[in-house]
Design an enzyme around this catalytic site. Structure first.
Site, PDB file in Angstrom:
ATOM      1  N   ASP A  98       0.861  -1.180   0.000  1.00 30.04           N
ATOM      2  CA  ASP A  98       0.000   0.000   0.000  1.00 30.04           C
ATOM      3  C   ASP A  98       0.899   1.232   0.000  1.00 30.04           C
ATOM      4  O   ASP A  98       1.640   1.467   0.957  1.00 30.04           O
ATOM      5  CB  ASP A  98      -0.852  -0.045   1.278  1.00 30.04           C
ATOM      6  N   ASP A 202      -2.771   4.701  -2.552  1.00 34.91           N
ATOM      7  CA  ASP A 202      -3.718   5.351  -1.658  1.00 34.91           C
ATOM      8  C   ASP A 202      -4.068   6.745  -2.173  1.00 34.91           C
ATOM      9  O   ASP A 202      -3.178   7.503  -2.574  1.00 34.91           O
ATOM     10  CB  ASP A 202      -3.041   5.461  -0.278  1.00 34.91           C
ATOM     11  N   GLU A 268      -6.527   3.722  -5.720  1.00 33.85           N
ATOM     12  CA  GLU A 268      -7.709   4.152  -4.981  1.00 33.85           C
ATOM     13  C   GLU A 268      -7.994   5.567  -5.473  1.00 33.85           C
ATOM     14  O   GLU A 268      -7.294   6.514  -5.112  1.00 33.85           O
ATOM     15  CB  GLU A 268      -7.463   4.161  -3.470  1.00 33.85           C
ATOM     16  N   HIS A 329     -11.142  -1.908   4.279  1.00 36.30           N
ATOM     17  CA  HIS A 329     -10.882  -1.447   5.648  1.00 36.30           C
ATOM     18  C   HIS A 329     -11.502  -0.087   5.951  1.00 36.30           C
ATOM     19  O   HIS A 329     -11.306   0.431   7.042  1.00 36.30           O
ATOM     20  CB  HIS A 329      -9.371  -1.382   5.858  1.00 36.30           C
ATOM     21  N   ASP A 330     -12.193   0.510   4.983  1.00 35.88           N
ATOM     22  CA  ASP A 330     -12.843   1.805   5.207  1.00 35.88           C
ATOM     23  C   ASP A 330     -14.363   1.699   5.186  1.00 35.88           C
ATOM     24  O   ASP A 330     -15.057   2.674   5.453  1.00 35.88           O
ATOM     25  CB  ASP A 330     -12.445   2.799   4.099  1.00 35.88           C
TER      26      ASP A 330
HETATM   27  C1  GLC Z   1      -7.406   5.938   2.141  1.00 35.99           C
HETATM   28  C2  GLC Z   1      -7.291   4.729   3.020  1.00 35.99           C
HETATM   29  C3  GLC Z   1      -7.740   5.101   4.403  1.00 35.99           C
HETATM   30  C4  GLC Z   1      -6.837   6.171   4.935  1.00 35.99           C
HETATM   31  C5  GLC Z   1      -6.809   7.382   3.987  1.00 35.99           C
HETATM   32  C6  GLC Z   1      -5.685   8.306   4.302  1.00 35.99           C
HETATM   33  O1  GLC Z   1      -8.712   6.298   1.904  1.00 35.99           O
HETATM   34  O2  GLC Z   1      -8.005   3.655   2.471  1.00 35.99           O
HETATM   35  O3  GLC Z   1      -7.771   3.996   5.254  1.00 35.99           O
HETATM   36  O4  GLC Z   1      -7.264   6.590   6.201  1.00 35.99           O
HETATM   37  O5  GLC Z   1      -6.639   6.998   2.645  1.00 35.99           O
HETATM   38  O6  GLC Z   1      -4.458   7.776   3.917  1.00 35.99           O
END
Ligand code: GLC
Ligand code: CA
Length: 559
Positions: A98, A202, A268, A329-330
């Site tokens: 990640d 990310d 993402e 995880h979100d």
């Molecule tokens: C992304 C991740 C999340 C994190 C955020 C900041 O959305 O999936 O878990 O808190 O970025 O890095």
């Protein structure tokens, strides 16, 4: 370029903090993952994506990084990482890390230097601006952080504001500074040189901001959604999904393309399908894939799913590859959105595993771990802490939750103490879901039609049937039945399969595309006998049943 052959088949997401604690501190770690490689092998996944385990004060549980090229001690050492990579590779499992390019922790030495004075050589590594005139005591513009409130934090020592998109302790790097960009590309090379197979990127949509920092236009949207980046009345026109960011995807691809064997990038990026597909480029010259999140929030209705699939198929024609994601995880765990109905999950998993696109399974999804409803005031998640005052913590049905703790509870291995996540007597970092007595790997391995075994069969099917792994896609017209069912064909050379999915509680009956004799049942979510049809003509599907049928060529079946 061989565009047909893809080498990511099924990706399994591991939240390292919650997978397996090997040393008795209640926090999952890398040696814990090594202990469970046999399980991954048994399940059959070919790629694992790990949430960040790099050096971090852990205020955002690892996304606030203070050293991009080392491991945080609670997860292990670099030696542990090297060993894990080697062992996973030995088992034929790829590793995706990640990568948080967008921001660093405020405790990163770069930021400490940058914040120390206006003329520090690293000042331009972050986005510093004077406040609004007169007085400068108001943020430079109207941009809102993704978690609410202004996206700027004031530093009195230099009387300037610094920009952050997510949380104030995660400050955005300035990619208009070439030193920053090259340093971060070299972070990628550091891990690629170690042999990792790719990255999950990310918050990639937040890399560049408007150079002039123009105010964002107002939007009527209040709540976050998977259809638009606008929220909290901010359109995010000038801080997200900028053309520069989309162009940057191609530069990232060039870096991974320096390596053999082939490496992968999955982004993402927030926005609707039509917007996010731009990151892959028309000929897949950008990111290999992006996450498509609409499945995580849409209603459990075949027409809704069909509409999304249709748009995905339009936006991601070969050589592009879509992704199919139900949880991460979100987000609120998928099974909780489906009122804990395992039959529905089995059906949806059948769809996910047989569509044209890479399925992502979030650890625990395969055994049906539900979301846990924690009190916000005890939250470990910084978003939960920020909203600790709120009387409502979650609305699971629509996938809304103010704390992400609920979807991050420890993996359930056994019905023994601490569900086998950590030793007896140790307190896990997050409370384990009460469901562990029934829902755990050991118990579900033994039951032939458990959710776990359904996932395992589907993964095997995906691996062994070329039409599913790499074939084309076409809907089957169910004239009149499409309110309750969804059906499609997948085909590759002379291999063709038909998938029929019944989204209703009632039994359904319909005439299939081919005569019954031309079908052979490859898979069903239910324990059914091999008879496909009672009357020799129509297919009958039970409540929430999904089936995968192999087709036998007409000529052969006539014999
Ligand atoms: C992304 C991740 C999340 C994190 C955020 C900041 O959305 O999936 O878990 O808190 O970025 O890095
Ligand atoms: Ca540990």
């Amino acid at each position: 370029m061989n565009t047909k052959k893809r080498s990511l088949n099924v990706v399994y997401q591991i939240y390292p903090r919650s997978f397996r604690d090997s040393n008795g501190d209640g926090v999952g770690d890398i040696p814990g993952v090594i202990e469970k490689i046999d399980y991954l092998k048994w399940l059959g996944v070919d790629t694992v994506w790990f949430n960040p385990f790099f050096t971090s004060p852990q205020k955002d549980l690892g996304y606030d990084i203070s050293n991009f090229t080392d491991i945080s001690p609670e997860y292990g050492t670099m030696g542990d990482f090297d060993l894990m990579l080697e062992e996973l590779h030995r088992q034929g499992i790829k590793v995706i890390l990640d990568l948080v390019l967008n921001h660093t922790s405020v405790e990163h030495p770069w930021f400490k230097e940058s914040a120390s004075s206006r003329d520090n050589p690293r000042r331009e590594w972050y986005i510093w601006r004077d406040g609004k005139k007169p007085g400068g005591k108001k943020p430079p513009n109207n941009w809102r952080a993704a978690t609410g409130g202004p996206a700027w934090k004031y530093f009195a020592n230099t009387d300037q504001w610094v920009y952050f998109h997510f949380l104030p302790f995660e400050v955005d790097l300035n990619y208009r500074n070439l030193e920053v960009k090259n340093t971060m590309l070299n972070v990628m090379r550091f891990w690629l040189n170690k042999g990792v197979d790719g990255f999950r990127l990310d918050f990639l949509h937040a890399i560049y901001e408007d150079e002039e920092l123009r105010n964002n236009p107002f939007s009527w949207r209040l709540f976050p959604s998977d259809k638009s980046v606008a929220m909290l009345f901010d359109s995010h026109k000038y801080d997200l999904n900028l053309p520069d960011t989309i162009a940057f995807a191609r530069e990232l691809r060039e870096v991974v393309d320096e390596y053999q064997p082939r490496r992968f990038l999955v982004g993402e990026v927030f926005g609707d399908i039509e917007q996010t597909c731009q990151y892959c480029g028309p000929e897949n010259t950008g990111l290999n894939m992006v996450f498509l999140f609409e499945f995580t929030s849409t209603a459990f209705k075949p027409r809704r799913y069909a509409r999304i699939i249709r748009r995905i198929e339009e936006c991601f024609p070969s050589p592009n590859t879509p992704t199919y994601v139900f949880s991460n995880h979100d987000r609120v765990r998928f099974i909780t959105r489906l009122s804990n109905n395992e039959e529905k999950v089995k059906l949806a998993a059948t769809m996910q595993m047989t569509l044209r696109g890479v399925p992502f399974i979030y650890y625990g999804e395969e055994i049906g771990i539900p979301n846990v409803n924690f009190k916000l005031k005890n939250s470990q998640d910084p978003i939960g802490k920020k909203y600790a005052w709120s009387p409502i913590s979650q609305i699971p049905g629509v996938g809304f939750s103010l704390s992400r703790d609920g979807c991050r509870t420890p993996m359930q291995w056994t019905d023994g103490p601490n569900a086998g996540f950590c030793k007896d007597g140790v307190e896990p970092w997050l409370k384990i879901s009460n469901s562990y007595r029934k829902k755990n790997v050991a118990a579900e391995m033994k039951m032939s039609h458990s959710l776990l075994n359904i996932y395992r069969s589907l993964i095997r099917l995906r691996k062994t049937v070329p039409a599913i792994a790499i074939g084309g896609f076409e809907f089957i017209d169910l004239s009149g039945q499409d309110k309750r069912c969804l059906a499609y064909r997948r085909y590759y050379e002379d291999n063709e399969i038909h998938v029929y999915l019944n989204f209703s509680r009632k039994k359904v009956k319909f005439t299939p595309v081919l005569p019954i004799g031309n079908y052979h049942i490859l898979f069903s979510t239910r324990d059914r006998n091999n008879e496909l049809s009672e009357d020799g003509k129509n297919i009958e599907l039970g409540s929430y049943e999904g089936i995968v049928l192999d087709t036998v060529e007409g000529k052969e079946s006539d014999l």
